[in-house]
Enzyme design. Structure first.
Site, short mmCIF file in Angstrom:
data_model
loop_
_atom_site.label_atom_id
_atom_site.label_comp_id
_atom_site.label_asym_id
_atom_site.label_seq_id
_atom_site.Cartn_x
_atom_site.Cartn_y
_atom_site.Cartn_z
N ASP A 1 50.59 27.91 45.86
CA ASP A 1 51.17 29.08 46.52
C ASP A 1 51.10 30.30 45.61
OD1 ASP A 1 52.38 30.50 48.51
OD2 ASP A 1 54.41 29.79 48.09
N HIS B 1 42.80 34.49 47.16
CA HIS B 1 42.28 33.16 47.53
C HIS B 1 41.01 32.84 46.74
CE1 HIS B 1 45.35 32.86 50.46
NE2 HIS B 1 44.84 33.71 51.35
N LEU C 1 38.36 10.50 39.08
CA LEU C 1 39.45 11.22 39.73
C LEU C 1 39.26 11.18 41.23
CD1 LEU C 1 41.93 13.24 39.51
CD2 LEU C 1 40.22 15.08 39.61
C1 FPP Z 1 48.96 30.00 49.50
O1 FPP Z 1 49.09 31.28 48.95
C2 FPP Z 1 47.57 29.60 49.47
C3 FPP Z 1 46.84 29.26 50.56
C4 FPP Z 1 47.39 29.22 51.93
C5 FPP Z 1 45.43 28.93 50.45
C6 FPP Z 1 45.10 28.05 49.28
C7 FPP Z 1 43.66 28.14 49.07
C8 FPP Z 1 43.10 28.25 47.87
C9 FPP Z 1 43.80 28.15 46.58
C10 FPP Z 1 41.64 28.38 47.80
C11 FPP Z 1 41.19 26.98 47.75
C12 FPP Z 1 39.81 26.88 47.70
C13 FPP Z 1 39.21 25.69 47.67
C14 FPP Z 1 37.78 25.65 47.52
C15 FPP Z 1 39.96 24.43 47.77
P1 FPP Z 1 49.66 32.43 49.87
O2 FPP Z 1 48.52 33.09 50.53
O3 FPP Z 1 50.68 31.87 50.81
O4 FPP Z 1 50.31 33.37 48.81
P2 FPP Z 1 51.62 34.24 49.02
O5 FPP Z 1 52.76 33.28 49.20
O6 FPP Z 1 51.71 34.99 47.75
O7 FPP Z 1 51.39 35.10 50.21
#
Ligand code: FPP
Length: 242
Positions: A17, A34, A128
């Site tokens: 997050d 992201h 893994l």
């Molecule tokens: C939450 O942060 C994150 C997500 C909903 C997406 C997670 C995706 C990635 C880390 C990219 C992954 C890529 C691969 C290839 C697996 P948020 O957007 O809710 O952040 P915020 O709470 O600050 O708004």
């Protein structure tokens, strides 16, 4: 030190997050967060085996994330597809076996194809087990398992172990993934957001302030060290006298 020591590797789950806030704090677009988050995934996957992690489950997209703006969803989906295609060879080299958990019927067929391909080429990885949760809801997974149980041969033999074998990928793989040992959530919020509710029954929970794009090997090592210092009692009383 942890009272109940484990000899085998551990299963760590991470709610990644904070991508959006990381980007906004830098005057960038959420999708840039992201993209940086995807780089953090690579770093964490590389570091995990050296820290005794044998299974790593990453929450990439929840069933409720479909409610985000269409452009953000589209970017996330194309990020997943891009990285599945470009990272697979590296995962094979590292001995990482990738599986994707969650629903597939709402994903674009091209993404489903990339998932299947990545799962196939990494299948022999023994270092893994990397599980990516995409369009995932723990409650939906439990409901699915209950449906499977209801149409199974006999409910008389139903117990926790049998039920765990009906959850998600366990059905295809013929073996249940071990319970979660440590659940980390980055970004400062303290909730489970429908992630691995069954598997986390006795997981140690760790909520950290760091935003996911800033999470790396050092933060992961700290999290595992914190886990190893916890006393895991699994409901029992630990004899202090001895
Ligand atoms: C939450 O942060 C994150 C997500 C909903 C997406 C997670 C995706 C990635 C880390 C990219 C992954 C890529 C691969 C290839 C697996 P948020 O957007 O809710 O952040 P915020 O709470 O600050 O708004």
């Amino acid at each position: 030190m942890s009272t109940l020591k484990r000899t085998s590797g551990i299963h760590v789950g991470i709610i990644m997050d904070g991508n959006g806030r990381w980007a906004e704090a830098r005057g960038q677009r959420r999708v840039d967060g992201h993209r940086e988050g995807a780089r953090a995934v690579r770093r964490v996957v590389q570091a995990a085996p050296g820290l005794g992690i044998t299974t790593l489950t990453l929450y990439a997209f929840s069933a409720d994330n479909w409610l985000r703006p269409a452009s953000e969803v589209a970017t996330l989906m194309s990020l997943f597809r891009h990285h599945l295609r470009t990272e697979s060879a590296g995962l094979v080299e590292q001995g990482v076996r990738l599986t994707v958990i969650g629903r597939r019927d709402r994903l674009h067929p091209a993404l489903v194809h990339s998932i299947q391909r990545a799962e196939t080429v990494t299948r022999a990885g023994g270092v893994l087990r990397l599980r990516l949760a995409v369009d995932y809801s723990a409650r939906d997974a439990i409901v699915q398992a209950a449906r499977r149980a209801a149409i199974g041969p006999s409910m008389a033999y139903m117990d926790r172990t049998v039920f765990a074998g009906l959850l998600g990928e366990a059905v295809n793989e013929g073996e249940a993934v071990r319970d979660l040992d440590l659940l980390v959530r980055t970004g400062g919020e303290q909730r489970l957001s429908d992630f691995l509710l069954w598997e986390a029954a006795y997981a140690e929970l760790l909520f950290v302030q760091v935003m996911w794009p800033d999470f790396g090997p050092v933060e992961l090592a700290r999290a595992v060290a914190e886990y190893r210092n916890r006393e895991r009692r699994f409901g029992r009383v630990i004899d202090q006298a001895g």
